[in-house]
Enzyme design. Structure first.
Site, PDB file in Angstrom:
ATOM      1  CG  ASP A 302     -29.304  37.277  -5.893  1.00  0.00           C
ATOM      2  OD1 ASP A 302     -29.352  36.038  -6.013  1.00  0.00           O
ATOM      3  OD2 ASP A 302     -29.145  37.820  -4.774  1.00  0.00           O
TER       4      ASP A 302
HETATM    5  C1  BGC Z   1     -28.911  35.066  -2.836  1.00  0.00           C
HETATM    6  C2  BGC Z   1     -27.501  35.013  -3.401  1.00  0.00           C
HETATM    7  C3  BGC Z   1     -27.177  33.606  -3.850  1.00  0.00           C
HETATM    8  C4  BGC Z   1     -28.210  33.140  -4.838  1.00  0.00           C
HETATM    9  C5  BGC Z   1     -27.938  31.759  -5.379  1.00  0.00           C
HETATM   10  C6  BGC Z   1     -29.909  34.390  -3.746  1.00  0.00           C
HETATM   11  O1  BGC Z   1     -31.126  34.225  -3.098  1.00  0.00           O
HETATM   12  O2  BGC Z   1     -29.273  36.406  -2.640  1.00  0.00           O
HETATM   13  O3  BGC Z   1     -26.594  35.469  -2.438  1.00  0.00           O
HETATM   14  O4  BGC Z   1     -25.889  33.567  -4.392  1.00  0.00           O
HETATM   15  O5  BGC Z   1     -29.473  33.135  -4.195  1.00  0.00           O
HETATM   16  O6  BGC Z   1     -28.148  30.790  -4.430  1.00  0.00           O
END
Ligand code: BGC
Length: 741
Positions: A302
């Site tokens: 993530d």
């Molecule tokens: C979130 C994810 C997301 C990623 C990309 C993160 O802050 O937890 O769910 O896919 O950002 O945008």
């Protein structure tokens, strides 16, 4: 010249045939054998579009790519993946420009011509493409209890996201929504394992189809593996504590289902469980995910989370150590996302022998495999012929149907609903005249709360009510913001001039950590405002638009009717009005046990001890609850056997009749209770559901199949077991017993 042309043409055909006839595995192997360490590590690196942009693009400023930086990222650092946008939706034409530039550089200017895989959070439709069809969020989708809706949303999201040239969606969220305070609850399919599994699998089927290389399909990403959704204190990105049994009984099975459905990628839990950050958890990422669940796609980190092993969690004492821990735990791709630190550190780690080459090859093979499966090597460019399907009327019509099925009617005193069109209605409250609360986060922008960016032609609740009841019959005053009362006197005057008050309360749009709250109760200002309206003596219908079950106990028994809309999306206003005026017979059901008190957080599958002695299971609305404008009766619950062996399949049938004079849809829920077990067994567990439509007087028989998997649970040894004994089937208040020999 002609001969040379024929020769070259024949050669080209032969190369293409060769490429086609080789398996993906062979093509991956062949490519890997040609790659340098730098090229491999580049494939494992994902950066955000922001990092290669000159201007980020905001409401007032056009986004501009920095082509020099982009070229540097792809050619010099061999970057294999780019994601997201800076908080703004682009037109489909602009997306084509961006993706084409990226793929031109990747395929024409790099030594091996490996295409980039672009990923995005198209979580309720193509979030970051202007004018896309934006559906109900997952919590609302699951409240329809209609798998076909989840599948079709997957399908349309794939068409519209891929139409922008983006082949990879960071969705679905398979985290189980069992912590109502968590600001990402609405991204989940609710509290129940079985429902989440079914909805997630249907979505993946729709999005990926049988052949993900088709120009209208995309690769899905299960997230956030695993346990992220159960923060002890309810705040986003804070620790979960869970035993292996809890993990395996509740939180792992939705991911297992997603893997079975063929999801191509998985994103890691951004927080920690039992003191181990998701990105450092070898047990979960390798031993369980790969060895047990046989996941063969790739694992992406993530946002910035490998760095955070050092900067936040302090389990690594440098960025470099963080990279080593995460890669060796099983993370294949790093969402770095701003720089090339991951790239430099990982190359160093390999060169000094701290990360073995086989681990790099393993990660890169998995990434390349998905790129091959997506057909990116054949054609990495946006498909022009899908443009006419983008945001088509058909998609909007379906969106309205989906939203309509998601609305839950939980109170209807003296059948005050559906409303008579000729009454004077006072519409009020913070969610009455805005599109953003209906859509929630990840709508046009990350937080989804920039109301001015919303498509003006879409109806808010107020606009939809006006279009049904006639502008002259509708009065409006906001009266109250999300946390402050506004011109209350003016509002009360208008309330007194009307026959009925439509009070629209709830939450603003939010996403992730900014959505943290200290109190599940609806803000005091909204409840106080509601009391003032109730005290006018006019009947109040409450519409609550929210992403998690905010407490409304103080006003529950004083209003005449209540609709709950768990973020119904861009057609939400129309859907709510359709239900209010009876154009749609409501059929949504509660899918997260709705608490009555701040401290009384239950799940429907509670343990015996939670309802024993002085303990009382006492929610405001139970799981599965939801009223209709007609009445359904259940009869003749029957089993084809009363005793089965582990290899048998039990058939459970029930007759359902529409007793009223309106056509309606009903969700038939089949629960199983295991009477005795080596570990305490839940009160009941959902093991089958079906949504059917019945005309007045019509009877339908619904049959469920029960097998040993439905009877299994995680036993004392933390393994799935099936125990002989007695079980109860419950459907629509009727029960039948059977035993397993
Ligand atoms: C979130 C994810 C997301 C990623 C990309 C993160 O802050 O937890 O769910 O896919 O950002 O945008």
């Amino acid at each position: 010249m002609k001969k040379l042309f024929i020769l070259l043409f024949t050669l080209f055909i032969q190369i293409s045939i060769n490429a086609q006839s080789k398996s993906i595995e062979e093509r991956v192997k062949e490519l890997i054998s040609k790659m340098t360490l730098e090229e491999k590590v580049g494939q494992m690196t994902q950066i955000t579009l922001q990092a290669v942009s000159r201007t980020q693009g905001t409401r007032n400023q056009k986004h501009e790519l920095d082509e020099k930086k982009l070229e540097e990222a792809i050619v010099k650092y061999n970057v294999g993946s780019i994601l997201n946008v800076y908080d703004v939706a682009h037109s489909i034409e602009y997306w084509h420009e961006v993706i084409t530039k990226i793929q031109d550089i990747a395929t024409k200017k790099t030594r091996l011509g490996i295409p980039v895989i672009y990923g995005i959070d198209a979580i309720h439709g193509a979030t970051y493409t202007k004018g896309s069809t934006l559906f109900p969020q997952a919590l609302a989708v699951a409240s329809t209890f209609n798998k076909d809706i989840a599948e079709r949303i997957g399908e349309i999201t794939a068409i519209e996201t891929r139409a922008s040239g983006i082949p990879w969606n960071f969705y679905p969220v398979m985290d189980l929504g069992r912590q109502p305070l968590w600001p990402r609850l609405w991204e989940t399919f609710g509290e129940d394992v079985y429902l989440a599994q079914q909805m997630g699998m249907a979505y993946i089927k729709g999005a990926q189809g049988n052949d993900v290389s088709q120009p209208d399909k995309l690769a899905t990403c299960l997230k956030h593996y695993v346990g992220y959704s159960f923060p002890f204190n309810g705040f986003d990105r804070t620790p979960a504590y869970m035993s292996e049994r809890t993990l395996r009984e509740y939180f792992l099975p939705p991911f297992e289902a997603g893997i079975k459905a063929g999801a191509k990628t998985i994103m890691v839990n951004s927080s920690e469980i039992d003191g181990i950050p998701g990105h450092a958890n070898y047990r979960l990422l390798k031993e369980i995910l790969r060895d047990e669940l046989k996941f063969d796609g790739f694992v992406v980190s993530d946002w910035e989370d490998i760095n955070r092993l050092y900067t936040r969690d302090r389990i690594a004492s440098s960025l470099k150590e963080a990279v080593k821990i995460a890669v060796m735990a099983g993370v294949d791709m790093s969402m770095v996302p701003y720089d090339f630190s991951f790239y430099h550190n990982l190359i160093e780690l390999v060169k000094e022998g701290s990360v073995p080459m086989w681990r790099i090859d393993e990660a890169v093979s998995r990434i390349l495999k998905v790129k091959f499966e997506l057909g990116l090597f054949e054609n990495p460019y946006p498909p022009k012929d899908y443009l006419n399907k983008f945001a088509s009327q058909e998609h909007t019509r379906f969106n309205l149907d989906a939203a309509s099925e998601s609305i839950i009617l939980v109170k209807n005193e003296n059948n005050i609903l559906p409303l008579n069109k000729n009454m004077k209605i006072f519409v009020t409250g913070p969610t009455a005249n805005k599109l953003s609360p209906l859509n929630g986060g990840w709508t046009i922008t990350w937080q989804g709360n920039d109301e001015e960016l919303y498509p003006q032609e879409k109806n808010t609740i107020l606009e939809a009510v006006k279009s049904k009841a006639g502008t002259n019959n509708v009065l409006f005053e906001e009266g109250c913001s999300f946390d402050k009362e506004l011109n209350t006197n003016k509002a009360l005057q208008k309330a007194k001039q009307s026959d009925l008050i439509l009070l629209c309360l709830g939450e603003p749009a939010y996403c992730e950590t900014p959505g943290n709250i200290n109190d599940l109760t609806l803000p005091e200002a909204q409840l106080n405002y509601a009391m003032k309206l109730i005290n006018t003596g006019k009947p109040v219908i409450l519409v609550i638009v929210e992403g998690r079950p905010r407490l409304i106990t103080k006003i529950y028994d004083k209003v005449k009717g209540i609709l709950i809309a768990f973020l119904p999306g861009m057609e939400g206003g129309n859907a709510i009005a359709d239900v209010l005026f009876g154009n749609v017979n409501p059929s949504g059901k509660i899918l997260i046990t709705y608490p009555k008190y701040p401290n009384a957080i239950f799940h429907y599958d509670y343990k015996p001890i939670e309802s024993y002695d002085v303990n009382r299971y006492d929610p405001l609305f139970p799981f599965g609850f939801g009223l209709s404008y007609t009445k359904f009766s259940y009869s003749n619950l029957r089993l084809n056997k009363t005793e089965i062996t582990e290899d048998d399949e039990l058939l459970v049938s029930i007759d359902v009749k529409n007793e009223g004079n309106r056509t309606g849809k009903e969700v038939i829920l089949m629960y199983i209770t295991d009477l005795y077990g080596q570990v305490s067994r839940p009160n009941k567990q959902l093991k089958g559901f079906e949504k059917i439509e019945l005309n007045p007087g019509e009877v339908k028989t619904v049959t469920f199949k029960v097998n040993k998997e439905h009877l299994s649970f995680i036993g004392l040894n933390n393994k799935r077991v099936v125990e002989p004994g007695e079980f109860i089937i419950t459907i629509g208040g009727l029960q039948q017993k059977f035993s397993l020999k």
